[in-house]
Design an enzyme around this catalytic site. Structure first.
Site, PDB file in Angstrom:
ATOM      1  N   ASP A  75       0.827  -1.111  -0.024  1.00 38.05           N
ATOM      2  CA  ASP A  75       0.173   0.067  -0.019  1.00 38.05           C
ATOM      3  C   ASP A  75       0.793   1.015   0.027  1.00 38.05           C
ATOM      4  O   ASP A  75       2.194   1.249   0.513  1.00 38.05           O
ATOM      5  CB  ASP A  75      -1.023   0.061   1.433  1.00 38.05           C
ATOM      6  CG  ASP A  75      -1.996   0.993   1.231  1.00 38.05           C
ATOM      7  OD1 ASP A  75      -2.024   1.832   0.205  1.00 38.05           O
ATOM      8  OD2 ASP A  75      -2.897   1.042   2.137  1.00 38.05           O
ATOM      9  N   ASP A  81      -8.194  -7.295   1.076  1.00 35.25           N
ATOM     10  CA  ASP A  81      -7.226  -7.207   2.158  1.00 35.25           C
ATOM     11  C   ASP A  81      -8.171  -6.735   3.208  1.00 35.25           C
ATOM     12  O   ASP A  81      -8.929  -5.897   3.178  1.00 35.25           O
ATOM     13  CB  ASP A  81      -5.964  -6.234   1.886  1.00 35.25           C
ATOM     14  CG  ASP A  81      -6.352  -4.861   2.121  1.00 35.25           C
ATOM     15  OD1 ASP A  81      -7.092  -4.271   1.201  1.00 35.25           O
ATOM     16  OD2 ASP A  81      -5.999  -4.345   3.114  1.00 35.25           O
ATOM     17  N   CYS A 128     -12.732 -28.078  10.387  1.00 36.07           N
ATOM     18  CA  CYS A 128     -11.675 -27.036   9.676  1.00 36.07           C
ATOM     19  C   CYS A 128     -10.281 -27.824   9.841  1.00 36.07           C
ATOM     20  O   CYS A 128      -9.953 -28.520  10.813  1.00 36.07           O
ATOM     21  CB  CYS A 128     -11.400 -25.755  10.532  1.00 36.07           C
ATOM     22  SG  CYS A 128     -10.139 -24.624  10.077  1.00 36.07           S
ATOM     23  N   CYS A 174      -7.157 -26.643   9.940  1.00 35.20           N
ATOM     24  CA  CYS A 174      -6.141 -25.715  10.158  1.00 35.20           C
ATOM     25  C   CYS A 174      -5.518 -26.263  11.454  1.00 35.20           C
ATOM     26  O   CYS A 174      -6.050 -27.097  12.306  1.00 35.20           O
ATOM     27  CB  CYS A 174      -6.477 -24.210  10.661  1.00 35.20           C
ATOM     28  SG  CYS A 174      -6.859 -23.921  12.283  1.00 35.20           S
ATOM     29  N   CYS A 231      -7.533 -25.845  14.827  1.00 40.63           N
ATOM     30  CA  CYS A 231      -8.528 -26.690  14.967  1.00 40.63           C
ATOM     31  C   CYS A 231      -8.307 -28.191  15.023  1.00 40.63           C
ATOM     32  O   CYS A 231      -8.966 -28.980  15.755  1.00 40.63           O
ATOM     33  CB  CYS A 231      -9.500 -26.527  13.697  1.00 40.63           C
ATOM     34  SG  CYS A 231     -10.091 -24.866  13.745  1.00 40.63           S
ATOM     35  N   HIS A 272      -6.134 -19.621  12.724  1.00 41.72           N
ATOM     36  CA  HIS A 272      -7.569 -20.143  12.188  1.00 41.72           C
ATOM     37  C   HIS A 272      -8.045 -19.061  11.476  1.00 41.72           C
ATOM     38  O   HIS A 272      -8.689 -19.338  10.376  1.00 41.72           O
ATOM     39  CB  HIS A 272      -8.469 -20.646  13.477  1.00 41.72           C
ATOM     40  CG  HIS A 272     -10.004 -20.785  12.992  1.00 41.72           C
ATOM     41  ND1 HIS A 272     -10.228 -22.154  12.527  1.00 41.72           N
ATOM     42  CD2 HIS A 272     -10.943 -20.042  13.032  1.00 41.72           C
ATOM     43  CE1 HIS A 272     -11.635 -21.794  11.886  1.00 41.72           C
ATOM     44  NE2 HIS A 272     -11.902 -20.575  12.346  1.00 41.72           N
TER      45      HIS A 272
HETATM   46 ZN   LIG Z   1      -9.297 -23.831  12.157  1.00 42.66          ZN
END
Ligand SMILES: [Zn+2]
Length: 371
Positions: A73, A268, A306, A308, A311, A337
């Site tokens: 930016d 973003d 999920c 990730c 999780c 997450h």
């Molecule tokens: Zn997650």
């Protein structure tokens, strides 16, 4: 979208690394989240660590160990929201740093040069971003400045960096081979606040300068949600079909899905990390405040299913405990997450678009999310 550091599939969500870090996460974590591209902020990096350090590090990619594309930016938004005592002149902006009060004068040309030193893959020109509400006269005045700066940015962008004596630019590791000259991109920024005819003028005059993509700026700066969507839809519709449309600084999962329907390709936002550090997790079933009492003995993951590693390995009860005891791991796990969730939501939207079932996908997401 083709960048020198690889193809970026759109729509795409860019995690925000204001200070060359996505807060609490390493670049490896961000890669784990499958983020394709990240965003960094020229204003902050210009003040700290400054041009010399990043030049010596061999560019921003090396400095922060991120091999993928980086958008930077211009700092326009920060100068107008953070910096002290700014004075807009025809040549550029004078401002005092919000950190130490030191005085700076920057020009559109300087902003392009600085982003080149960073090794940015997509640069943004200096612009003036006004907060809502603002009078029509002020918007018209400001638009003139932004358009003049856009022209000067484009002119500076067309000339190689080598006209600066003694400057040597080292590209990041991931770019190799002969003729290493980096072909970065420069986007144009559309302003005009909530005045649709001024938005139209801004589009016409900015598109005439032929940028590599177009950002819709000056939205989500204090106006009500209906206006955000009205302006986004109206502006996105006027922009050329074949160029990327980027909606700056928006937003929540619902805002992004609406904006995708309105024709936006690139996002973003600091929401997933900022809210994550306050214990707010985004899930397919809606938003959870993990600090709250109901999670005290809830041994389920943040979001069932999920993938990730927050999780897969940790429970809501454990994360609540981390927040209650001010342990920094809590901030990290929820930020991770949330970034994973955002990237996944946008890539699932892309698959739905490709398979021509986006409106059904969106409806189904909203049904579960709002429940
Ligand atoms: Zn997650």
């Amino acid at each position: 979208m083709e960048t020198t550091r690889g193809k970026v599939l759109t729509p795409c969500f860019m995690p925000v690394g204001t200070q060359a870090t996505i807060k609490t996460l390493s670049s490896e974590d961000v890669k784990f989240c499958r983020a394709q591209m990240i965003m960094a902020n020229a204003y902050h990096l210009y003040l700290r660590p400054g041009e010399e350090v990043i030049k010596k590090a061999g560019g921003l990619h090396r400095f922060m160990s991120w091999g993928g594309p980086i958008m930077t930016d211009s700092g326009g938004y920060q100068i107008f929201s953070l910096a002290l005592l700014r004075k807009v002149k025809k040549e550029g902006v004078e401002f005092k740093s919000h950190i130490d009060g030191s005085k700076h004068f920057i020009t559109p040309e300087k902003v392009v040069e600085f982003q080149r030193f960073l090794g940015s893959d997509i640069m943004m020109p200096l612009d003036e971003c006004l907060r809502y509400p603002v009078s029509r006269n002020n918007v018209e005045e400001s638009l003139k400045t932004t358009l003049d700066w856009a022209t000067r940015s484009k002119n500076r962008f067309k000339r190689p960096l080598t006209d600066l004596a003694g400057v040597f630019y080292t590209p990041a590791r991931s770019v190799s081979g002969p003729g290493i000259r980096q072909r970065s991109m420069l986007f144009g920024i559309i302003q005009g606040s909530t005045y649709l005819d001024l938005r139209k003028r801004s589009v016409e005059e900015t598109v005439a300068l032929d940028f590599d993509g177009y950002a819709i700026g000056g939205v989500a700066v204090g106006e009500p949600s209906e206006l955000i969507h009205e302006v986004t839809e109206y502006t996105a519709d006027l922009l050329p079909e074949g160029k990327v449309r980027y909606l700056m600084g928006v937003g929540t999962p619902l805002d992004m899905l609406d904006a995708i329907s309105e024709g936006v390709d690139l996002f973003d936002c600091v929401v997933p990390t900022r809210n994550g550090r306050n214990g707010q997790a985004f899930t397919r079933q809606g938003e959870l405040q993990l600090r709250n009492a109901p999670y005290k003995e809830d041994f389920a993951p943040i979001d069932e299913g999920c993938e990730c590693y927050a999780c897969k390995n940790y429970t809501r009860a454990y994360i609540r405990h981390l927040f209650n005891t001010d342990e920094i791991l809590g901030l990290r796990l929820v930020s991770l997450h949330n970034i994973y969730f955002y990237v996944k939501l946008i890539s699932a939207s892309r698959e739905a678009i490709v398979e021509n079932r986006f409106s059904g996908f969106k409806k189904e997401f909203l049904r579960k999310y709002k429940k």
